[in-house]
Write a protein that holds these residues in place. Structure first.
Motif, PDB file in Angstrom:
ATOM      1  N   PHE A 254       0.846  -1.188   0.000  1.00  0.00           N
ATOM      2  CA  PHE A 254       0.000   0.000   0.000  1.00  0.00           C
ATOM      3  C   PHE A 254       0.883   1.241   0.000  1.00  0.00           C
ATOM      4  O   PHE A 254       1.972   1.249   0.581  1.00  0.00           O
ATOM      5  CB  PHE A 254      -0.900   0.031   1.244  1.00  0.00           C
ATOM      6  N   SER A 255       0.397   2.292  -0.631  1.00  0.00           N
ATOM      7  CA  SER A 255       1.101   3.577  -0.560  1.00  0.00           C
ATOM      8  C   SER A 255       0.154   4.620  -0.012  1.00  0.00           C
ATOM      9  O   SER A 255      -1.057   4.582  -0.277  1.00  0.00           O
ATOM     10  CB  SER A 255       1.607   3.998  -1.945  1.00  0.00           C
ATOM     11  N   LEU A 256       0.701   5.530   0.787  1.00  0.00           N
ATOM     12  CA  LEU A 256      -0.094   6.670   1.257  1.00  0.00           C
ATOM     13  C   LEU A 256       0.734   7.930   1.107  1.00  0.00           C
ATOM     14  O   LEU A 256       1.950   7.920   1.291  1.00  0.00           O
ATOM     15  CB  LEU A 256      -0.590   6.477   2.694  1.00  0.00           C
ATOM     16  N   GLU A 257       0.078   9.016   0.737  1.00  0.00           N
ATOM     17  CA  GLU A 257       0.754  10.275   0.448  1.00  0.00           C
ATOM     18  C   GLU A 257       0.169  11.378   1.319  1.00  0.00           C
ATOM     19  O   GLU A 257      -1.042  11.479   1.491  1.00  0.00           O
ATOM     20  CB  GLU A 257       0.589  10.624  -1.041  1.00  0.00           C
ATOM     21  N   ILE A 258       1.067  12.177   1.892  1.00  0.00           N
ATOM     22  CA  ILE A 258       0.616  13.336   2.661  1.00  0.00           C
ATOM     23  C   ILE A 258       1.659  14.443   2.513  1.00  0.00           C
ATOM     24  O   ILE A 258       2.852  14.223   2.762  1.00  0.00           O
ATOM     25  CB  ILE A 258       0.373  12.979   4.156  1.00  0.00           C
ATOM     26  N   ASP A 259       1.218  15.592   2.068  1.00  0.00           N
ATOM     27  CA  ASP A 259       2.079  16.770   1.877  1.00  0.00           C
ATOM     28  C   ASP A 259       3.331  16.454   1.045  1.00  0.00           C
ATOM     29  O   ASP A 259       4.449  16.892   1.360  1.00  0.00           O
ATOM     30  CB  ASP A 259       2.492  17.343   3.236  1.00  0.00           C
ATOM     31  N   GLY A 260       3.152  15.647   0.004  1.00  0.00           N
ATOM     32  CA  GLY A 260       4.272  15.335  -0.885  1.00  0.00           C
ATOM     33  C   GLY A 260       5.148  14.190  -0.421  1.00  0.00           C
ATOM     34  O   GLY A 260       6.023  13.730  -1.148  1.00  0.00           O
ATOM     35  N   PHE A 261       4.921  13.702   0.801  1.00  0.00           N
ATOM     36  CA  PHE A 261       5.706  12.580   1.318  1.00  0.00           C
ATOM     37  C   PHE A 261       4.941  11.289   1.028  1.00  0.00           C
ATOM     38  O   PHE A 261       3.800  11.121   1.460  1.00  0.00           O
ATOM     39  CB  PHE A 261       5.950  12.729   2.815  1.00  0.00           C
ATOM     40  N   ILE A 262       5.569  10.366   0.301  1.00  0.00           N
ATOM     41  CA  ILE A 262       4.928   9.088  -0.045  1.00  0.00           C
ATOM     42  C   ILE A 262       5.574   7.981   0.779  1.00  0.00           C
ATOM     43  O   ILE A 262       6.806   7.847   0.808  1.00  0.00           O
ATOM     44  CB  ILE A 262       5.058   8.780  -1.555  1.00  0.00           C
ATOM     45  N   SER A 263       4.727   7.210   1.449  1.00  0.00           N
ATOM     46  CA  SER A 263       5.217   6.097   2.264  1.00  0.00           C
ATOM     47  C   SER A 263       4.599   4.802   1.761  1.00  0.00           C
ATOM     48  O   SER A 263       3.438   4.780   1.334  1.00  0.00           O
ATOM     49  CB  SER A 263       4.846   6.321   3.727  1.00  0.00           C
ATOM     50  N   TYR A 264       5.389   3.716   1.815  1.00  0.00           N
ATOM     51  CA  TYR A 264       4.909   2.412   1.358  1.00  0.00           C
ATOM     52  C   TYR A 264       4.766   1.480   2.550  1.00  0.00           C
ATOM     53  O   TYR A 264       5.631   1.430   3.432  1.00  0.00           O
ATOM     54  CB  TYR A 264       5.867   1.811   0.328  1.00  0.00           C
ATOM     55  N   ILE A 265       3.649   0.766   2.564  1.00  0.00           N
ATOM     56  CA  ILE A 265       3.364  -0.182   3.642  1.00  0.00           C
ATOM     57  C   ILE A 265       3.341  -1.582   3.044  1.00  0.00           C
ATOM     58  O   ILE A 265       2.546  -1.864   2.151  1.00  0.00           O
ATOM     59  CB  ILE A 265       2.001   0.112   4.303  1.00  0.00           C
TER      60      ILE A 265
END
Length: 200
Positions: free
Chosen positions: A164-175
């Protein structure tokens, strides 16, 4: 009035009752010093065990339908305010998500954060039909995410074999869901390894 012998016998009998653990010689030794400190043996109070209130069993929760979302409530627009709250929560948690924030610090915070309200996308999956699903996380369980999509469809997506990927304020994190199979409450106390084998 009692005679001296009677008084002596009374005192000896009284001291034997009052100090049952002491021998006769020790009691006589105390009497010669004419100073007696009586010992008091209090009964030990048995502590009553507090009964922990029993919660509902899994079967009772299913019967009561505690975690079911009614069909009329399954609308994406209803949960957009929840997403805005989640973004503010993450900004506060990560001290503003400034451009100079260290990625591994933000990643560490996100791994332990509550994800209810986050918008996630399935980027990789061993099941191709899951890839591309995007929506707001409504419920997180140990093995699945319940996601509401923009088409107002409630999807139950397993964590196992999905990224899964989530994005907040240009920061993308992968789970990596296979490494993420924990309840939200358990995850907040878990120490995640920064390095390790990554697979679906």
């Amino acid at each position: 009035p009692q005679g001296s012998e009677e008084a002596k016998a009374f005192v000896n009998a009284f001291l034997k009752r009052s100090m049952p653990k002491k021998k006769d010689e020790a009691i006589q030794d105390i009497l010669t010093r004419k100073a007696v400190v009586l010992e008091h043996y209090s009964k030990k109070k048995t502590k009553q065990k507090r009964k922990k209130p029993k919660g509902f069993t899994a079967k009772q929760r299913r019967e009561m339908r505690l975690f079911e979302i009614e069909p009329e409530q399954q609308r994406y627009a209803i949960f957009l305010p929840l997403h805005e709250l989640w973004k503010q929560y993450i900004r506060d948690l990560c001290h503003g998500l400034k451009p100079d924030a260290q990625p591994h610090m933000v990643q560490g915070k996100l791994l332990k954060a509550d994800l209810h309200g986050a918008i996630v996308t399935v980027t990789k999956s061993k099941c191709p039909s899951y890839v591309g699903i995007t929506g707001i996380i409504l419920q997180e369980f140990k093995h699945v995410f319940k996601i509401i999509t923009k088409e107002d469809k409630l999807k139950v997506v397993p964590k196992l074999n999905n990224v899964f990927s989530l994005e907040i304020d240009g920061f993308i994190s992968y789970i990596y869901g296979s490494k993420f199979q924990l309840r939200a409450s358990e995850r907040s106390a878990k120490k995640f390894k920064l390095k390790g084998t990554i697979d679906l």
